[in-house]
Design an enzyme around this catalytic site. Structure first.
Site, PDB file in Angstrom:
ATOM      1  CG  ASN A   9      -1.728   1.243   1.373  1.00 25.22           C
ATOM      2  OD1 ASN A   9      -1.752   2.076   0.467  1.00 25.22           O
ATOM      3  ND2 ASN A   9      -2.402   1.387   2.501  1.00 25.22           N
ATOM      4  CD1 TRP A  10       3.255   0.895  -2.987  1.00 22.96           C
ATOM      5  CD2 TRP A  10       3.908   2.357  -4.559  1.00 22.96           C
ATOM      6  NE1 TRP A  10       4.129   0.240  -3.824  1.00 22.96           N
ATOM      7  CE2 TRP A  10       4.539   1.111  -4.810  1.00 22.96           C
ATOM      8  CE3 TRP A  10       4.172   3.416  -5.427  1.00 22.96           C
ATOM      9  CZ2 TRP A  10       5.420   0.923  -5.877  1.00 22.96           C
ATOM     10  CZ3 TRP A  10       5.031   3.232  -6.499  1.00 22.96           C
ATOM     11  CH2 TRP A  10       5.653   1.995  -6.715  1.00 22.96           C
ATOM     12  CE  LYS A  11      -0.066   2.984   4.805  1.00 14.10           C
ATOM     13  NZ  LYS A  11      -0.036   3.048   6.261  1.00 14.10           N
ATOM     14  CG  HIS A  94      -5.774   1.891   5.056  1.00  8.70           C
ATOM     15  ND1 HIS A  94      -5.337   2.767   6.021  1.00  8.70           N
ATOM     16  CD2 HIS A  94      -4.803   0.964   4.913  1.00  8.70           C
ATOM     17  CE1 HIS A  94      -4.140   2.381   6.431  1.00  8.70           C
ATOM     18  NE2 HIS A  94      -3.792   1.293   5.781  1.00  8.70           N
ATOM     19  CD  GLU A  96      -2.853   5.250   6.755  1.00  6.19           C
ATOM     20  OE1 GLU A  96      -2.824   5.312   5.502  1.00  6.19           O
ATOM     21  OE2 GLU A  96      -1.980   4.665   7.419  1.00  6.19           O
ATOM     22  CD  GLU A 166      -3.465  -2.559   7.046  1.00  5.93           C
ATOM     23  OE1 GLU A 166      -2.400  -2.850   6.480  1.00  5.93           O
ATOM     24  OE2 GLU A 166      -4.017  -1.456   6.923  1.00  5.93           O
ATOM     25  N   GLY A 172       2.549   1.940  10.795  1.00  4.20           N
ATOM     26  CA  GLY A 172       3.525   3.023  10.700  1.00  4.20           C
ATOM     27  C   GLY A 172       4.231   3.327  12.013  1.00  4.20           C
ATOM     28  CB  SER A 212       5.142  -2.265  11.820  1.00  3.29           C
ATOM     29  OG  SER A 212       4.764  -0.940  12.131  1.00  3.29           O
ATOM     30  N   GLY A 233       2.869  -1.310   4.199  1.00  2.00           N
ATOM     31  CA  GLY A 233       2.986   0.120   3.914  1.00  2.00           C
ATOM     32  C   GLY A 233       4.421   0.510   3.634  1.00  2.00           C
ATOM     33  N   GLY A 234       5.065   1.107   4.628  1.00  4.82           N
ATOM     34  CA  GLY A 234       6.419   1.648   4.477  1.00  4.82           C
ATOM     35  C   GLY A 234       7.411   0.753   3.756  1.00  4.82           C
TER      36      GLY A 234
END
Ligand code: 13P
Length: 248
Positions: A9-11, A94, A96, A166, A172, A212, A233-234
């Site tokens: 997920n590149w956000k 998501h 977010e 999640e 994150g 994470s 993510g990251g």
């Protein structure tokens, strides 16, 4: 045996030209015919990303989609806009989007139904906050999210769905859930799907862990009985994603 699905997920990261550069860099690293590999990228990068992954094992997904067909919804992306360019997956709900863009379990359900109507595979997100975990209501909360997300979804559709568990406190933060915590909730999600549908649907549905995930934590997480891959993510923006995809 369920096929693993490992998605990035590149956000809100990378411009369209940076996207192409990063895909070129990751392409050789994420080769693995035994798992499904998906890059979910921002809407403006979908077309260049689809072009860049041609001839590879990588599929492209969107990070959001609206639940109406078309009309006066300024700024939104319709499902047929995604299918028209060849998008196969969409992340729905998501945390977010729930936190910053007022998405609710009800809008998640509408989007899930719309995605299936258009043949797009939804990656349906759920997860508890740290407070909820401390209150001991994690499983109740997740079961409620799942039950609402799957309202009016047929068993045939549910079999093709992907659920991403999640925990919000793990996103994150570098605080990955323990393998036991992740497996416990993913198993509870499968039980819930079994209750809503039947054993065959529970057996078929794929459940990812997200929060994470790193090259170090992926091998143990992804080999749990009820964890069928990850939503990353990251680490999906780095060469490390190659190690995550090739976790074995
Ligand atoms: P991180 O892997 O950066 O914690 O993000 C997880 C996530 O939100 C994926 O959707």
């Amino acid at each position: 045996m369920r096929r693993k699905i490992i998605a990035g997920n590149w956000k809100m990261n990378k411009t369209p030209s940076e996207t192409v550069k990063l895909i070129e860099e990751l392409k050789p690293l994420v080769k693995n015919d035994e798992v499904d590999v998906v890059f979910c990228v921002p809407a403006v990068s979908l077309i260049p990303a689809l072009e860049a992954v041609k001839g590879t094992n990588i599929e492209i997904g969107a990070e959001n989609m609206f639940y109406e067909e078309s009309g006066a919804y300024t700024g939104e992306i319709a499902p047929n806009m995604l299918t028209d360019i060849g998008v196969k997956y969409v992340i729905i709900g998501h945390s977010e989007r729930r936190e910053y863009f007022a998405e609710t379990d009800e809008t998640v359900n509408k989007k899930v139904l719309k995605a299936f109507e258009h043949g797009i595979t939804p990656i349906i997100c759920c997860g508890e906050s740290l407070t909820q975990r401390e209150q001991g209501i994690t499983i109740d909360w997740i079961r409620m999210q799942i039950k609402i997300a799957f309202l009016n979804v047929t068993a045939e559709q549910a079999k093709k769905a992907v659920i991403a568990y999640e925990p919000i406190w793990a996103i994150g933060t570098g605080k990955v859930a323990t393998t036991e915590q992740a497996e416990e909730v993913c198993a509870a999600i499968r039980t819930c799907i079994g209750e809503l549908y039947d054993a065959a649907t529970a057996e078929a549905i794929r459940i990812q862990y997200g929060g994470s995930v790193s090259a170090a934590s992926a091998p143990e997480l992804f080999t749990q009985a009820n964890i069928d891959g990850g939503l990353v993510g990251g680490a999906s923006l780095k060469p490390d994603f190659g190690k995550i995809v090739n976790y074995k």
